[in-house]
Design a protein around this motif. Structure first.
Motif, PDB file in Angstrom:
ATOM      1  N   ASP A 107       0.863  -1.185   0.000  1.00 29.12           N
ATOM      2  CA  ASP A 107       0.000   0.000   0.000  1.00 29.12           C
ATOM      3  C   ASP A 107       0.898   1.232   0.000  1.00 29.12           C
ATOM      4  O   ASP A 107       1.494   1.578   1.024  1.00 29.12           O
ATOM      5  CB  ASP A 107      -0.906  -0.057   1.249  1.00 29.12           C
ATOM      6  CG  ASP A 107      -1.815   1.157   1.359  1.00 29.12           C
ATOM      7  OD1 ASP A 107      -1.529   2.210   0.740  1.00 29.12           O
ATOM      8  OD2 ASP A 107      -2.814   1.065   2.092  1.00 29.12           O
ATOM      9  N   SER A 108       0.992   1.880  -1.152  1.00 27.01           N
ATOM     10  CA  SER A 108       1.924   3.000  -1.311  1.00 27.01           C
ATOM     11  C   SER A 108       1.648   4.112  -0.297  1.00 27.01           C
ATOM     12  O   SER A 108       2.576   4.652   0.321  1.00 27.01           O
ATOM     13  CB  SER A 108       1.813   3.558  -2.733  1.00 27.01           C
ATOM     14  OG  SER A 108       2.613   4.701  -2.880  1.00 27.01           O
ATOM     15  N   THR A 109       0.382   4.446  -0.110  1.00 24.08           N
ATOM     16  CA  THR A 109       0.040   5.554   0.790  1.00 24.08           C
ATOM     17  C   THR A 109       0.432   5.220   2.224  1.00 24.08           C
ATOM     18  O   THR A 109       1.003   6.054   2.935  1.00 24.08           O
ATOM     19  CB  THR A 109      -1.473   5.867   0.692  1.00 24.08           C
ATOM     20  OG1 THR A 109      -1.769   6.125  -0.684  1.00 24.08           O
ATOM     21  CG2 THR A 109      -1.852   7.068   1.530  1.00 24.08           C
ATOM     22  N   PRO A 126       1.145  10.798  -2.581  1.00 16.57           N
ATOM     23  CA  PRO A 126       0.579   9.681  -3.356  1.00 16.57           C
ATOM     24  C   PRO A 126      -0.209  10.145  -4.581  1.00 16.57           C
ATOM     25  O   PRO A 126      -0.981  11.087  -4.508  1.00 16.57           O
ATOM     26  CB  PRO A 126      -0.345   8.987  -2.345  1.00 16.57           C
ATOM     27  CG  PRO A 126       0.268   9.305  -1.018  1.00 16.57           C
ATOM     28  CD  PRO A 126       0.829  10.689  -1.140  1.00 16.57           C
ATOM     29  N   THR A 128      -2.513   8.476  -7.837  1.00 20.90           N
ATOM     30  CA  THR A 128      -3.198   7.266  -8.302  1.00 20.90           C
ATOM     31  C   THR A 128      -3.293   7.279  -9.823  1.00 20.90           C
ATOM     32  O   THR A 128      -3.793   8.238 -10.404  1.00 20.90           O
ATOM     33  CB  THR A 128      -4.609   7.181  -7.689  1.00 20.90           C
ATOM     34  OG1 THR A 128      -4.469   7.163  -6.268  1.00 20.90           O
ATOM     35  CG2 THR A 128      -5.320   5.907  -8.137  1.00 20.90           C
ATOM     36  N   SER A 130      -4.849   5.185 -12.853  1.00 16.39           N
ATOM     37  CA  SER A 130      -5.892   4.174 -12.982  1.00 16.39           C
ATOM     38  C   SER A 130      -6.427   4.123 -14.401  1.00 16.39           C
ATOM     39  O   SER A 130      -6.512   5.153 -15.067  1.00 16.39           O
ATOM     40  CB  SER A 130      -7.041   4.548 -12.040  1.00 16.39           C
ATOM     41  OG  SER A 130      -7.430   3.435 -11.290  1.00 16.39           O
ATOM     42  N   THR A 135      -4.962  -0.401 -11.219  1.00 11.04           N
ATOM     43  CA  THR A 135      -4.519   0.825 -10.549  1.00 11.04           C
ATOM     44  C   THR A 135      -3.079   0.674 -10.068  1.00 11.04           C
ATOM     45  O   THR A 135      -2.688  -0.384  -9.567  1.00 11.04           O
ATOM     46  CB  THR A 135      -5.435   1.115  -9.333  1.00 11.04           C
ATOM     47  OG1 THR A 135      -6.767   1.309  -9.825  1.00 11.04           O
ATOM     48  CG2 THR A 135      -5.003   2.357  -8.579  1.00 11.04           C
ATOM     49  N   VAL A 137      -0.558   2.974  -7.514  1.00 13.03           N
ATOM     50  CA  VAL A 137      -0.406   4.151  -6.654  1.00 13.03           C
ATOM     51  C   VAL A 137       1.082   4.342  -6.406  1.00 13.03           C
ATOM     52  O   VAL A 137       1.808   3.392  -6.114  1.00 13.03           O
ATOM     53  CB  VAL A 137      -1.160   3.992  -5.313  1.00 13.03           C
ATOM     54  CG1 VAL A 137      -1.013   5.260  -4.470  1.00 13.03           C
ATOM     55  CG2 VAL A 137      -2.628   3.678  -5.560  1.00 13.03           C
ATOM     56  N   SER A 139       4.113   7.028  -4.555  1.00  8.83           N
ATOM     57  CA  SER A 139       4.453   8.153  -3.689  1.00  8.83           C
ATOM     58  C   SER A 139       5.954   8.091  -3.519  1.00  8.83           C
ATOM     59  O   SER A 139       6.571   7.074  -3.852  1.00  8.83           O
ATOM     60  CB  SER A 139       3.740   8.011  -2.342  1.00  8.83           C
ATOM     61  OG  SER A 139       4.103   6.775  -1.737  1.00  8.83           O
ATOM     62  N   SER A 153       2.447   0.664  -5.281  1.00  4.47           N
ATOM     63  CA  SER A 153       1.538  -0.467  -5.032  1.00  4.47           C
ATOM     64  C   SER A 153       0.672  -0.680  -6.266  1.00  4.47           C
ATOM     65  O   SER A 153       0.310   0.268  -6.970  1.00  4.47           O
ATOM     66  CB  SER A 153       0.704  -0.264  -3.764  1.00  4.47           C
ATOM     67  OG  SER A 153      -0.008   0.944  -3.779  1.00  4.47           O
ATOM     68  N   ARG A 154       0.405  -1.942  -6.547  1.00  3.21           N
ATOM     69  CA  ARG A 154      -0.172  -2.341  -7.827  1.00  3.21           C
ATOM     70  C   ARG A 154      -1.381  -3.232  -7.607  1.00  3.21           C
ATOM     71  O   ARG A 154      -1.334  -4.119  -6.757  1.00  3.21           O
ATOM     72  CB  ARG A 154       0.880  -3.119  -8.635  1.00  3.21           C
ATOM     73  CG  ARG A 154       2.132  -2.327  -8.945  1.00  3.21           C
ATOM     74  CD  ARG A 154       3.256  -3.225  -9.483  1.00  3.21           C
ATOM     75  NE  ARG A 154       4.256  -2.405 -10.153  1.00  3.21           N
ATOM     76  CZ  ARG A 154       4.138  -1.931 -11.383  1.00  3.21           C
ATOM     77  NH1 ARG A 154       3.085  -2.247 -12.114  1.00  3.21           N
ATOM     78  NH2 ARG A 154       5.071  -1.168 -11.906  1.00  3.21           N
ATOM     79  N   SER A 155      -2.437  -3.023  -8.408  1.00  2.00           N
ATOM     80  CA  SER A 155      -3.586  -3.933  -8.339  1.00  2.00           C
ATOM     81  C   SER A 155      -4.184  -4.136  -9.723  1.00  2.00           C
ATOM     82  O   SER A 155      -3.800  -3.462 -10.680  1.00  2.00           O
ATOM     83  CB  SER A 155      -4.629  -3.393  -7.346  1.00  2.00           C
ATOM     84  OG  SER A 155      -5.034  -2.105  -7.735  1.00  2.00           O
TER      85      SER A 155
END
Ligand code: FE2
Length: 392
Positions: A107-109, A126, A128, A130, A135, A137, A139, A153-155
């Protein structure tokens, strides 16, 4: 470390309460004057695949970035497309060089907020990115000099496992298609696998500050310490402490200049880097130093010259190795041994016109150290180059 598969796999199943658990080196970003041309230099000389591009044609209006890959190494070469872009300004100050060693996190944030709590300064908040695929993110926090660490962070389809298989890197990236250089590199692999370590040069008196920073902010541990008695020749001297991320992810040695008869190589770097700390070298790991360096020499990579005399004493110091010692000498490789095993290494000359960033090509046969026994031979060779540049 496994020798049969790529290390540091990022598996989504591994959840952790520590927001600063670093999963992988997501990418190393270079700021360069002309990313299109730099991409061909690293592809031709070092065998990287020019895999993806993000530029005007993919909807990126302010910068052009090339994703180069080899093994688990991902380089982003970025050029600003207008005069106020930070990449353009930094190229003016520092020449081409490394801006960002980015880490994949869950979780980047959360990683960013924890790093700030631990004392880091923000590089950027941070952001985003998308689209319909997923997505990303990002930072970033500032580390020594002009260098930053991004948290990524990647999803969705942008998870790192898929990126490693060649899927799209982030929104606004696209495949480069069928480049001839990529086909050549696939049939003539160089064999680089991952970034073994990444060395920072900082100002006189600042090494311990940054050692403490890596402990406090990112939870790294002190791995090794070399002082100027280890690392000095008649002229050039430096001190170095090696910070370790743990989990076999990356090591970050921090160098500061030490006083010698003439100018330290670290001082030379700083003077040509706008008196600003930055990355001095990346060590890229191969599992077959002889193969990799033979390929790199065929491709015209310019390495530091090691004198014949080095090979008159090296085998007394290092003992037996499994590689052919005549080939080791022909390729001008350096060899060193510690209590855990041995290593082979070689260093390129600077990769750009300024005497700043260079690469090391390293192969570990058990050894976890950095070639301390080679420092003297290496620095004498470096000093010859410094002298040729009028910087000694
Ligand atoms: Fe190194």
């Amino acid at each position: 470390m496994s020798t049969t598969s790529l290390p540091h796999p990022a598996t989504q199943a591994q959840k952790s309460n520590d927001p600063l658990r670093l999963i992988d080196v997501d990418f190393v970003r270079f700021y360069v004057g002309n990313a299109k041309q730099a991409a061909y230099f690293y592809a031709q000389s070092f065998g990287f695949e020019i895999e993806q591009i993000s530029d005007l044609t993919t909807g990126s209006r302010d910068q052009a970035t090339y994703l180069l890959t080899q093994g688990n190494i991902r380089f982003l070469l970025t050029t600003g497309l207008h005069k106020d872009h930070p990449a353009q300004q930094e190229v003016g100050l520092y020449g081409d060089g490394i801006k960002d060693i980015a880490f994949t996190v869950e979780d980047s944030t959360a990683a960013y907020e924890q790093a700030l709590k631990n004392g880091a300064q923000s590089a950027y908040e941070p952001v985003t990115l998308s689209d319909s695929r997923g997505t990303v993110v990002m930072s970033g926090i500032k580390t020594f000099g002009r260098t930053i660490h991004s948290f990524v962070s990647r999803s969705g389809d942008y998870v790192l496992e898929r990126v490693k298989r060649g899927d799209q890197f982030m929104p606004k990236y696209a495949s480069t298609g069928d480049l001839a250089i990529n086909a050549y590199n696939r049939s003539n692999p160089v064999g680089l696998f991952y970034v073994d370590h990444c060395v920072g040069n900082v100002e006189l008196g600042k090494m311990n500050y940054w050692v403490q920073w890596y402990e406090d902010v990112l939870g790294f541990k002190l791995f090794k310490h070399f002082d100027d008695k280890d690392i000095s020749t008649e002229y050039s001297a430096l001190m170095s402490k090696v910070m370790d991320s743990g989990r076999e992810l990356i090591k970050i040695p921090i160098n500061e200049p030490a006083h010698g008869k003439k100018k330290s190589q670290i001082q030379e770097y700083l003077e040509w880097h706008n008196n600003t700390p930055g990355i001095q070298h990346l060590a890229l790991l191969t599992k077959d130093e002889l193969h990799t360096v033979a390929r790199l020499r065929q491709r015209g990579v310019d390495f530091l010259r090691i004198p014949d005399t080095y090979y008159e004493t090296v085998w007394d110091r290092v003992g037996e190795i499994k590689e052919d010692v005549d080939v080791v000498k022909d390729l001008r490789l350096l060899v060193d041994r510690d209590d855990k095993g041995y290593l082979l290494q070689i260093f390129t000359k600077p990769l750009q016109d300024r005497p700043t960033l260079f690469f090391e090509i390293i192969c570990r046969r058990g050894s976890e150290s950095f070639g301390k026994g080679n420092f003297k031979a290496l620095f004498e060779s470096l000093e010859l180059e410094q002298e040729r540049r009028g910087n000694l």
